[in-house]
Write an enzyme that holds these catalytic residues in place. Structure first.
Site, PDB file in Angstrom:
ATOM      1  N   ARG A 170       0.738  -1.229  -0.098  1.00 16.83           N
ATOM      2  CA  ARG A 170      -0.141  -0.147  -0.280  1.00 16.83           C
ATOM      3  C   ARG A 170       0.783   1.286  -0.126  1.00 16.83           C
ATOM      4  O   ARG A 170       0.419   2.051  -0.366  1.00 16.83           O
ATOM      5  CB  ARG A 170      -0.976  -0.031   1.149  1.00 16.83           C
ATOM      6  CG  ARG A 170      -1.793  -1.210   1.340  1.00 16.83           C
ATOM      7  CD  ARG A 170      -2.163  -1.257   2.600  1.00 16.83           C
ATOM      8  NE  ARG A 170      -3.105  -2.792   2.824  1.00 16.83           N
ATOM      9  CZ  ARG A 170      -2.251  -3.904   3.242  1.00 16.83           C
ATOM     10  NH1 ARG A 170      -0.990  -3.737   3.092  1.00 16.83           N
ATOM     11  NH2 ARG A 170      -2.934  -5.063   3.172  1.00 16.83           N
ATOM     12  N   LYS A 212     -14.868   0.731  -3.935  1.00 14.86           N
ATOM     13  CA  LYS A 212     -15.291  -0.069  -2.525  1.00 14.86           C
ATOM     14  C   LYS A 212     -14.690   1.064  -1.689  1.00 14.86           C
ATOM     15  O   LYS A 212     -15.211   1.553  -0.749  1.00 14.86           O
ATOM     16  CB  LYS A 212     -14.894  -1.503  -2.028  1.00 14.86           C
ATOM     17  CG  LYS A 212     -15.471  -1.800  -0.983  1.00 14.86           C
ATOM     18  CD  LYS A 212     -14.430  -1.310   0.127  1.00 14.86           C
ATOM     19  CE  LYS A 212     -13.280  -2.514   0.291  1.00 14.86           C
ATOM     20  NZ  LYS A 212     -12.579  -2.207   1.707  1.00 14.86           N
ATOM     21  N   PRO A 229     -20.814   0.780   0.871  1.00 16.54           N
ATOM     22  CA  PRO A 229     -19.821   0.093   0.249  1.00 16.54           C
ATOM     23  C   PRO A 229     -20.063  -1.452   0.220  1.00 16.54           C
ATOM     24  O   PRO A 229     -20.550  -2.219   1.206  1.00 16.54           O
ATOM     25  CB  PRO A 229     -18.556   0.550   0.991  1.00 16.54           C
ATOM     26  CG  PRO A 229     -19.134   1.893   1.798  1.00 16.54           C
ATOM     27  CD  PRO A 229     -20.623   1.725   1.960  1.00 16.54           C
ATOM     28  N   ASP A 231     -17.764  -4.641   0.342  1.00 16.34           N
ATOM     29  CA  ASP A 231     -16.700  -5.371   0.691  1.00 16.34           C
ATOM     30  C   ASP A 231     -17.011  -6.771   0.584  1.00 16.34           C
ATOM     31  O   ASP A 231     -18.203  -7.428   0.188  1.00 16.34           O
ATOM     32  CB  ASP A 231     -16.038  -4.852   1.647  1.00 16.34           C
ATOM     33  CG  ASP A 231     -16.593  -5.392   3.197  1.00 16.34           C
ATOM     34  OD1 ASP A 231     -17.881  -5.818   3.049  1.00 16.34           O
ATOM     35  OD2 ASP A 231     -16.407  -5.392   4.362  1.00 16.34           O
TER      36      ASP A 231
END
Length: 274
Positions: A170, A212, A229, A231
């Site tokens: 990330r 998302k 959202p 997920d």
């Protein structure tokens, strides 16, 4: 200590367990600590609807009242669940006390980039490491806290230091977000004025942010409660409890709140999905 009254649904533990905020901590003596950016609040229940807060009346009215979304009637929202939807009804009853927090946009961008493929405890751990290393030190008089790092602080962070915070793959995503904020390509405050589609598109311009994560940021920072959202957990709920049919669009501006009830309920009943 400021004494405040909250008559509507409000449960700090359920909010902390609902997957929207990762800087809520339970302390001794029934006190909860909330952190948002460089702000902090200690809140302790003192009666059926009464709480003690270590802030000024001005801070409560100008910031924390909005942060806890206290102008919205969540009891009324729970009553809006369709009678035939027994699963959502059970989820809303179980989740009574959850509220959609109005969190700081930059913090939510980084938080939900970090959240990808991580458990809630792992997300919290990464965020605290990041804050302790790059955030502003805050001395409350009783403890040392750290504010959430600014975009500028993260642009100057070394790769090694970021790796030590457990960010893994990330890191480039966070670096891109920080750079876009610092060079003015993306202004988190300006996004408040965007319509939903434009807001999602702007957030998805950050490397590593898809639909998302953009929806999570829109819901938990910008108060777009019409967005729900989807997920992994919500997808499993849709597939296994609703035969693949998304139940959220029928709830309009309440969709994101219904999503939180279902997400929380699934976390409390994981055995149903084993």
């Amino acid at each position: 200590m400021l004494r405040v009254t909250i008559y509507d649904d409000f449960d700090p533990k359920k909010i902390a367990d609902s997957g929207q905020c990762f800087r809520i901590t339970y302390l001794e003596s029934g006190t909860w600590r909330f952190q948002c950016g460089s702000r902090y609040l200690h809140l302790r229940k003192s009666g059926p609807s009464a709480y003690e807060a270590d802030c000024t009346p001005e801070d409560w009215n100008d910031f924390w009242y909005n942060y806890f979304d206290l102008s919205r009637d969540y009891r009324k929202i729970r009553k809006a669940v369709r009678p035939e939807d027994s699963y959502l009804q059970a989820a809303a009853d179980s989740g009574a006390g959850i509220r959609i927090l109005r969190q700081e946009p930059w913090e939510m961008m980084v938080t939900f980039i970090i959240s990808q493929r991580k458990s809630i405890p792992a997300i919290r751990h990464c965020i605290e490491l990041l804050a302790a290393r790059f955030g502003e030190k805050i001395d409350t008089g009783n403890e040392i806290l750290y504010g959430f790092p600014s975009a500028e602080a993260l642009t100057h962070a070394s790769l090694e230091a970021l790796q030590q915070c457990g960010l893994g793959y990330r890191i480039p995503y966070i670096a891109d977000a920080a750079q876009k904020v610092c060079d003015g390509t993306l202004d988190p405050l300006a996004l408040y004025s965007y319509d939903d589609d434009s807001l999602l598109a702007a957030l998805k311009s950050i490397h590593g942010i898809g639909k998302k994560v953009a929806s999570c940021i829109s819901l938990f920072a910008y108060g777009r409660t019409c967005l729900a959202p989807v997920d992994t957990w919500i997808r499993r709920i849709i597939d296994e409890k609703y035969c693949g049919s998304n139940p959220f669009p029928q709830y309009g501006d309440m969709a994101g709140i219904m999503q939180q009830y279902l997400f929380y309920y699934a976390q409390m009943h994981k055995e149903e999905f084993d």
